[in-house]
Structures are given as C-alpha cells and as structure tokens.
Design an enzyme around this catalytic site. Structure first.
Site, PDB file in Angstrom:
ATOM      1  N   CYS A  27      -2.713  32.895  12.141  1.00 13.61           N
ATOM      2  CA  CYS A  27      -2.316  33.549  13.391  1.00 13.61           C
ATOM      3  C   CYS A  27      -1.734  32.536  14.371  1.00 13.61           C
ATOM      4  CB  CYS A  27      -3.500  34.294  14.007  1.00 13.61           C
ATOM      5  SG  CYS A  27      -4.983  33.281  14.196  1.00 13.61           S
TER       6      CYS A  27
ATOM      7  N   GLU B 111       0.839  -1.208   0.000  1.00 14.11           N
ATOM      8  CA  GLU B 111       0.000   0.000   0.000  1.00 14.11           C
ATOM      9  C   GLU B 111       0.876   1.261   0.000  1.00 14.11           C
ATOM     10  OE1 GLU B 111      -1.935  -0.542   3.688  1.00 14.11           O
ATOM     11  OE2 GLU B 111      -2.944  -2.390   3.110  1.00 14.11           O
ATOM     12  N   PRO B 112       1.641   1.498  -1.045  1.00 14.55           N
ATOM     13  CA  PRO B 112       2.589   2.630  -1.055  1.00 14.55           C
ATOM     14  C   PRO B 112       1.932   3.942  -1.487  1.00 14.55           C
ATOM     15  CG  PRO B 112       2.854   1.358  -3.041  1.00 14.55           C
ATOM     16  CD  PRO B 112       1.759   0.681  -2.258  1.00 14.55           C
TER      17      PRO B 112
ATOM     18  N   TYR C 185       4.880  17.552  11.710  1.00 14.56           N
ATOM     19  CA  TYR C 185       5.991  16.625  11.850  1.00 14.56           C
ATOM     20  C   TYR C 185       7.358  17.298  11.910  1.00 14.56           C
ATOM     21  CZ  TYR C 185       2.629  13.292   9.715  1.00 14.56           C
ATOM     22  OH  TYR C 185       1.545  12.527   9.400  1.00 14.56           O
TER      23      TYR C 185
END
Length: 404
Positions: free
Chosen positions: A330, A261-262, A304
């Site tokens: 903001c 499932e790439p 991340y």
C-alpha cells in the site's frame, strides 16, 4: 544462464515470489577476478551484505574466498558456513561497545574507521592487531546513497588524521597489519578507483605503518543492469591496478597482499526474482500489471530508482506494450518498473526481475507482514531449495515469540 522454462518450473514447484540463484555464474564471476587481477598475493573478500544465502556462502567458502562482515550476526553466519576466523574481516560502521566485545571474542580481525572507536578498541584490547579504514577522499558510485568516499560521508578516518592515529596505536601498543578504503558501489569511472587507491597508498609508508601485511581497496565493481549497457573492461582494469600496487610495494620494501571486496559483482547477475501477475488495469490507456510481490522483497527500484530488466517468461513473443509493473504494498512508489516496454502481460503470467542477486533479498523485510520469498540455488545442473518461505502463521509465530 538459467533457462526460462526452468524458472517457470521452479516457480510452479515452490510458488511465487521466488528468488533463484545461478551458482555456476557466481563461481565464474568469483574465479574470473583472479584472472583479471594477476597479483600473486590477491585475496577476494565476499561482501556478505550483498547476499547472505547460506548455499552461496558455503560454495564460496569451499572455493577459498574470504568474507567482509559488517555485523556480529554476519561474523557468526560466516563461521557457521565454514569460514575460518582467519578469513573474516570485520568492518562495522558506528560500532557499538557491546558489538566490539562480542566480535572480539570470536577472534576475527577488526577494520576500524573512526578515531573514537580506535581509542576504545585500544583501551579494551591493547597489544593486538588491527586494520584501519581511511576515507579515500574520492566520491564515486552508482547512486548517491552508496557513495562512501569524500568528507561528507560517515565512513573512514580522514587521511589528515594519520598523526592522531599513530598516537593512539602507540599508546595502546596496537599493530596495524592492514589499511582499507571503500569509495562506493557500482563505480563506472575506473580513473576514480585508481585515484582512491593512490590516495590510500600515499599514507601507507613504512615510517608510519611498518607492519602492514595487506591493503584492502574495497569494492565498487560495476555490473550492467540495463539492456545494451557495456561491461567494464576488467582485464585492463586489473592490469592497471597491478601496476599501481607493484610500484607501491617496491617503495614500501615488501610484497603485500592486495584485497578487494566485490560483493555485488560476484552475485548480482546470478539472481532472478520470479513474480506472478495477479491483476491488470487499464487506467485511461496506462497499463498496470500488479504482481504478487512488492518493495519489501526487492527494494532497490524504490530506494535508489535502480533499474532491473524484466522478462515475461510466460509470453516472451507477445506484442510489445508499455506497462507499469507494480507490487502489492500500500504505497504508490511500490513499482518495479514504470512505462516499461514488455511483451503483452496477461493475468497469471510469470515475470522474471533480473540482476536480483545483490542487495535484493538481503535488504528485504516483512512490511505488511508478508513473508520473504523462498530461495532456490541452482548449481551443476541441480536445483535445490536453499531457504523456504515461511507461512503467514509461522511469520506471526516468530513475531509473537520475539515479543514475549
């Protein structure tokens, strides 16, 4: 790759911020996986959560791809873009009761990753087929938040619980046709992929699971994001995993289907987020380029600390300076890059944020009530608007309609 002039032209035509996808590159990445992994019964499942753009989905469907779906809406999206139910695997996490019944009514195969849900599924739908997701007990992935293996994560059934699994499937007369694992996203250490495969295959015995048709080893295929970052040698990778799987199939007594499932690998490098610079600031020598976009439209750097290359499309040969490339939200953390060396940026310049094809638009939202960007799909030399940007009035109309 899409030329800079075309990106500028598309940005001028459709406005910014603008997502642009290279369909030819997506198709190349999808097809080359079959060249890397030369297993006669290989199936590539596209993880729709990476990018659910309908033009991408239709192209992959026409190319014979399968779909890994994680919500009822993703299943419906796959069906509406032409995928037959037989080419969809439903892998929801912490599945709700109503979701289970809704998706079962659509006729797709379930991939279940907890004992409690397996018990509830069996009670509701005895005498049916099912796939089981196990935790491979291997920790790997590009960032901590996308490491899905190991006993500290919420994903999958522990391998030690195979006896409990067998008891549940026997009681409800379920047929286990597939086993699944997923270690993480953006895995650089191929040895960990091999280990996770072997850990899953250790429990895939004909004594415990005699009716298997396939083994799904998830995704985790890494793509380079930083300049000079080396690509994984996926030809050697494919050769090794084929050797591992071939040995397993001989001991199992049947040539099973091998699935991957790439999602990121297929689409990440195809995407460009084109933004325009609205404001320049010199804060005591620290240059800040403010753009007409923000983290709700590409959250990976904030979420991340992910790196995305940035190109100055309008002034590629200007003198190099260091910039913070900031968004319009903001929040102090709303930056796409910090102290990045770039050709001189001027107000009005178009910047291209690269590798924006995976987990960018799909993780977006309308925080600060700013509509998501339009999306353009470029394929076979033709650029077409795949999804338009809502106006502020249309966005508010949607919200007001949903609240009534």
């Amino acid at each position: 790759m899409i030329e800079h002039k075309q990106l500028i032209s598309l940005a001028e035509e459709y406005g910014t911020p603008l997502y642009v996808y290279d369909g030819d590159l997506i198709l190349q990445r999808y097809k080359e996986l079959y060249g890397f992994i030369k297993w006669p019964k290989l199936k590539i499942f596209y993880a729709m959560k990476a990018n659910y753009n309908p033009s991408i989905l239709r192209m992959l469907q026409e190319s014979g791809a399968f779909v890994d779906a994680v919500s009822p809406a993703e299943v419906l999206m796959a069906l509406k873009t032409g995928f037959p139910k037989e080419r969809i695997l439903y892998t929801a996490n912490n599945m709700a009761e109503e979701e289970m019944h809704e998706v079962h009514g659509l006729g797709v195969l379930f991939n279940i990753g907890s004992l409690s849900r397996l018990e509830k599924y069996g009670a509701a739908f005895p005498n049916t087929e099912v796939c089981l997701r196990f935790n491979p007990d291997v920790v790997a992935g590009e960032f901590e938040f996308v490491q899905t293996g190991g006993d500290l994560t919420k994903f999958g059934i522990l391998r030690q619980d195979v006896p409990k699994v067998k008891e549940i499937i026997a009681r409800h007369n379920l047929t286990v046709v597939g086993l699944h694992e997923h270690t993480g996203s953006g895995i650089a250490e191929t040895d960990k992929v091999y280990q996770s495969m072997q850990n899953l295959l250790e429990i895939a015995t004909p004594e415990d699971f005699p009716d298997l048709r396939f083994i799904d080893f998830g995704g985790g295929f890494k793509v380079p994001y930083k300049p000079g970052e080396k690509r994984i040698d996926y030809a050697s990778f494919g050769k090794r995993i084929t050797e591992i799987f071939s040995g397993f199939c001989k001991s199992y007594g049947s040539e099973l289907e091998m699935c991957f499932e790439p999602g990121k690998y297929i689409v990440a490098e195809s995407g460009y987020l084109v933004v325009r610079v609205n404001t320049l600031k010199d804060n005591k020598g620290r240059l800040i380029a403010g753009t007409k976009s923000g983290f709700p439209q590409l959250i990976r750097p904030v979420f991340y600390g992910a790196y995305h290359s940035i190109t100055n499309l309008s002034n590629p040969n200007g003198p190099v300076k260091k910039y913070d490339v900031a968004g319009n939200i903001c929040a102090t953390g709303d930056v796409f890059a910090v102290q990045r060396e770039l050709p001189e940026i001027r107000e009005g310049d178009f910047l291209d944020i690269e590798n924006a094809g995976a987990y960018c638009y799909s993780m977006g939202g309308v925080y600060n009530l700013r509509p998501m960007p339009a999306e353009v799909f470029v394929f076979n030399g033709e650029a077409k608007l795949s999804r338009r940007r809502l106006s502020s009035e249309e966005l508010i109309g949607q919200i007001m309609g949903e609240s009534q």
